[in-house]
Design an enzyme around this catalytic site. Structure first.
Site, mmCIF file in Angstrom:
data_model
loop_
_atom_site.group_PDB
_atom_site.id
_atom_site.type_symbol
_atom_site.label_atom_id
_atom_site.label_comp_id
_atom_site.label_asym_id
_atom_site.label_seq_id
_atom_site.Cartn_x
_atom_site.Cartn_y
_atom_site.Cartn_z
ATOM 1 N N GLY A 13 0.987 -1.192 0.085
ATOM 2 C CA GLY A 13 -0.056 0.158 0.199
ATOM 3 C C GLY A 13 0.886 1.380 -0.162
ATOM 4 N N ASN A 15 1.882 2.888 -2.600
ATOM 5 C CA ASN A 15 1.290 4.005 -3.479
ATOM 6 C C ASN A 15 -0.042 4.386 -3.133
ATOM 7 O OD1 ASN A 15 2.838 4.167 -6.358
ATOM 8 N ND2 ASN A 15 3.147 2.000 -5.886
ATOM 9 N N MET A 91 -3.148 -7.475 -7.296
ATOM 10 C CA MET A 91 -2.627 -8.496 -8.072
ATOM 11 C C MET A 91 -3.700 -9.386 -8.810
ATOM 12 S SD MET A 91 0.173 -7.894 -7.401
ATOM 13 C CE MET A 91 1.409 -9.399 -7.682
ATOM 14 N N LEU A 94 -8.414 -7.512 -14.349
ATOM 15 C CA LEU A 94 -9.862 -7.061 -14.539
ATOM 16 C C LEU A 94 -10.656 -7.950 -15.608
ATOM 17 C CD1 LEU A 94 -9.793 -3.280 -13.594
ATOM 18 C CD2 LEU A 94 -9.507 -5.177 -12.030
ATOM 19 N N HIS A 110 2.616 0.530 -12.945
ATOM 20 C CA HIS A 110 3.589 -0.787 -13.279
ATOM 21 C C HIS A 110 5.118 -0.229 -12.859
ATOM 22 C CE1 HIS A 110 4.456 -4.544 -14.300
ATOM 23 N NE2 HIS A 110 5.342 -4.050 -15.123
ATOM 24 N N ASP A 146 -1.192 -5.354 -17.901
ATOM 25 C CA ASP A 146 -0.259 -4.178 -17.932
ATOM 26 C C ASP A 146 -0.420 -3.586 -19.245
ATOM 27 O OD1 ASP A 146 0.593 -4.438 -15.370
ATOM 28 O OD2 ASP A 146 2.105 -5.986 -15.753
#
Ligand code: GRF
Length: 202
Positions: A13, A15, A91, A94, A110, A146
């Site tokens: 956490g 970021n 992780m 979607l 990323h 990504d």
């Protein structure tokens, strides 16, 4: 009206904390982190959010089919009227259902200069490949890993003495800086997407 941000994470956490600091300091103006969702119980990011008084929700993903899980998450995000979703060490890929529910309103950070080194352990991949510059990328999210149009990138040098840890730390500092900047640009709406290119407008 403040723009509401929803953060999705699975782990540490940092970021998320950088975003929360930027909101508090006005670097991301007229915004609020409405909630933090984790798919993993015990994610340190959830405790970090709680200690800041930010609403949290753990929605365990284990054993659930991708879209069935995403439907639960999307329902919670809609319930809280979230405008922008920030993946921050989340992780999971979607589902198309999730992506379609928030078109051009999902960002990810990323730790590589995409399209190099997608996936896991990007910093180790970069070291092993022998690149002389590494970095990080904030991009819009689609259903691929990504991928999605790039909002911002930052470059850091790779030094001969670098280990995975030292390189990761140098990149992480830049992640924290550009994620806030990208969120500000996207919430301002001062951009357009042409093909894969995110262009600034004024
Ligand atoms: C970061 O390196 C981010 O780029 C990647 O996962 C890591 C999450 O770190 N997607 P943190 O949980 O934000 O500290």
């Amino acid at each position: 009206m403040k723009k509401l941000i929803g953060v999705l994470l699975s782990g540490r956490g940092s970021n998320f904390e950088a975003l929360a600091d930027s909101v508090a300091a006005g670097r991301i103006p007229n915004a609020e982190i409405a909630m933090v969702i984790s798919n993993r119980e015990g994610a340190p990011g959830i405790q970090r959010a709680e200690s800041r008084g930010i609403r949290t929700r753990v929605i365990p993903s284990k054993g659930l089919e991708r879209e069935a899980y995403d439907r639960q998450v999307v329902a919670v995000l809609h319930e809280h009227k979230v405008d922008l979703i920030c993946l921050a060490g989340y992780m999971r890929l979607l589902s198309p259902y999730f992506v379609a529910a928030f078109p051009d309103r999902i960002l990810n950070i990323h730790p590589s200069l995409l399209p190099s080194f997608p996936g896991l352990e990007s910093q180790r991949q970069a070291l092993e490949y022998g690149v002389k510059f590494a970095g990080c990328t904030v991009h819009f999210v689609d259903e691929n890993l990504d991928a999605g149009p790039i909002v911002l990138q930052a470059v850091v040098p790779v030094e001969d003495k670098d280990t995975e840890e030292s390189l990761s730390a140098r990149i992480l500092k830049e992640e924290h800086r550009i994620y806030s900047e990208a969120v500000r640009i996207v919430l301002d709406g001062k951009f357009k997407i042409e093909g894969r290119r995110v262009l600034r407008t004024n």
